[in-house]
Design a protein around this motif. Sequence first.
Motif, short mmCIF file in Angstrom:
data_model
loop_
_atom_site.label_atom_id
_atom_site.label_comp_id
_atom_site.label_asym_id
_atom_site.label_seq_id
_atom_site.Cartn_x
_atom_site.Cartn_y
_atom_site.Cartn_z
N MET A 159 0.79 -1.14 -0.04
CA MET A 159 -0.21 -0.19 0.13
C MET A 159 0.97 1.21 -0.12
N GLU A 160 0.27 2.35 -0.64
CA GLU A 160 1.02 3.51 -0.50
C GLU A 160 0.48 4.30 0.86
N ALA A 161 1.60 4.48 1.52
CA ALA A 161 1.47 5.32 2.89
C ALA A 161 2.07 6.79 2.91
N VAL A 162 1.43 7.82 3.26
CA VAL A 162 1.83 9.04 3.40
C VAL A 162 2.08 9.42 4.91
N VAL A 163 2.91 9.59 5.40
CA VAL A 163 3.15 9.98 6.86
C VAL A 163 3.34 11.27 6.92
N ILE A 164 2.53 12.19 7.30
CA ILE A 164 2.62 13.96 7.69
C ILE A 164 3.39 14.19 8.81
N GLY A 165 4.81 14.64 8.85
CA GLY A 165 5.29 15.00 10.30
C GLY A 165 6.31 13.83 10.19
N ARG A 166 7.75 14.45 10.85
CA ARG A 166 8.73 13.76 10.92
C ARG A 166 9.57 13.75 12.37
N SER A 167 8.51 13.86 13.23
CA SER A 167 9.01 13.86 14.86
C SER A 167 9.69 12.45 15.07
N ASN A 168 10.48 12.40 16.26
CA ASN A 168 10.83 11.17 16.63
C ASN A 168 9.79 10.60 17.44
N ILE A 169 8.89 11.17 17.85
CA ILE A 169 8.07 10.38 18.56
C ILE A 169 6.74 9.76 17.77
N VAL A 170 6.34 10.51 16.80
CA VAL A 170 5.42 10.04 15.71
C VAL A 170 5.70 9.66 14.31
N SER A 182 5.54 -3.59 4.93
CA SER A 182 5.93 -3.58 3.50
C SER A 182 4.95 -2.74 2.70
N ALA A 183 4.69 -1.56 3.56
CA ALA A 183 3.74 -0.35 2.66
C ALA A 183 5.02 0.32 2.01
N THR A 184 4.57 0.99 0.96
CA THR A 184 5.52 1.78 0.34
C THR A 184 5.30 3.52 1.08
N VAL A 185 6.25 3.79 1.69
CA VAL A 185 6.18 4.81 2.62
C VAL A 185 6.89 6.17 2.13
N THR A 186 6.09 7.42 2.36
CA THR A 186 6.58 8.82 1.82
C THR A 186 6.42 9.34 3.21
N VAL A 187 7.51 10.03 3.67
CA VAL A 187 7.48 10.89 5.05
C VAL A 187 7.35 12.32 4.27
N ALA A 188 6.21 12.95 4.58
CA ALA A 188 6.08 14.51 4.30
C ALA A 188 6.39 15.16 5.31
N HIS A 189 6.75 16.42 5.31
CA HIS A 189 7.17 17.28 6.45
C HIS A 189 6.74 18.97 5.76
N SER A 190 7.45 19.78 6.73
CA SER A 190 7.06 21.14 6.57
C SER A 190 7.67 21.65 5.18
N ARG A 191 8.84 21.05 4.76
CA ARG A 191 9.60 21.49 3.60
C ARG A 191 8.84 20.70 2.19
N THR A 192 8.15 19.94 2.44
CA THR A 192 7.56 19.07 1.21
C THR A 192 6.88 20.09 0.46
N ARG A 193 7.22 19.85 -0.80
CA ARG A 193 6.59 20.53 -2.04
C ARG A 193 5.20 19.94 -2.42
N ASP A 194 4.19 20.71 -2.69
CA ASP A 194 2.99 20.25 -3.07
C ASP A 194 2.62 19.12 -2.31
N LEU A 195 2.41 19.39 -1.18
CA LEU A 195 1.82 18.17 -0.09
C LEU A 195 0.44 17.83 -0.54
N GLY A 196 -0.47 18.53 -0.99
CA GLY A 196 -1.51 17.84 -1.48
C GLY A 196 -1.61 17.16 -2.66
#
Length: 296
Positions: A159-170, A182-196
Amino acid sequence: MTAKIIDGKAFAARLRERIAEEVARVKAAGVTPGLAVVLVGEDPASAVYVRNKGRQTVEVGMESVEHRLPADTPEADLLELIGRLNTDPAVHGILCQLPVPAHIDAAKVLEAIDVAKDVDGFHVSNVGMLYTGQKALVPCTPLGCLLMLRDQLGSLSGMEAVVIGRSNIVGKPMAQLLLGDSATVTVAHSRTRDLGAVVRRADIVVAAVGRPEMVPGDWIKPGATVIDVGINRVPGEAGKSRLVGDCHFESCAEVAGAITPVPGGVGPMTIACLLANTLTACCRANGLAEPEGLAV
Ligand code: NAD
């Protein structure tokens, strides 16, 4: 509204029931799981949280020990207490409630906790073990999210998973847990371009930012599962405040397949997962079979 609402309160209650059964099994083998919580200072929110932890620990049949220290406790005294808890065989989990007062180095305190008793999963060794796919104790909030996702979706493989936020806690541990499943993971954060555009790819969205309702419904792929970790207090009616998540609930629920509400979604899972981690730590320390599916 089309999405299924994932009831975190009910899920956490079922999880605690299961933990209570497992605790009874462990006790029958002669060991009572014990959780020690250390609170330094008088922070009111922390005090409420620690009280809830203590109550729920006892309710599942575990031993709960609380150490309340004054705000001016020297760092050395706190480290000495942690040293004693590390060697106490009746204590299987140690948690030092954050934040600690400014004169105490939180990182030093977290590193002083025995890795095998680190039920918050914040010790660098546990972080490293999670990242390298070894048996670890995992931070409670992302573990709760993973358990809800598995319950909702079954296998997360591919599955395509997008996590918004890159803190150590979450954010970061969440990404590793999804990768572990085994998901396909993208970590998005405050500098991510075109988050939508990034979020629109996702079958699974985990939002852990701390910005009220920043994810609108038109970022959500139809049928996606949305896990909203955010807890934000905003002005409500009649001068009162209310809690909202990082996702705009109404518009996201029109499009998603399933969504966690705020409050009542991820929040209740955190303490339940702390109990799960304490049980896991106890089983591992005593060479007992650990409950299936509650740890990685
Ligand atoms: P944090 O402040 O440590 O991290 C926030 C992350 O969001 C950062 O990595 C940052 O890069 C990212 N971010 C900030 N602005 C952004 C933007 N405009 N677009 C995309 N990403 C952006 O926060 P945290 O500790 O991870 O907590 C996040 C939220 O989850 C908070 O609301 C917190 O209260 C909540 N939380 C809930 C629980 C629970 O339910 N039990 C536990 C922990 C945290």
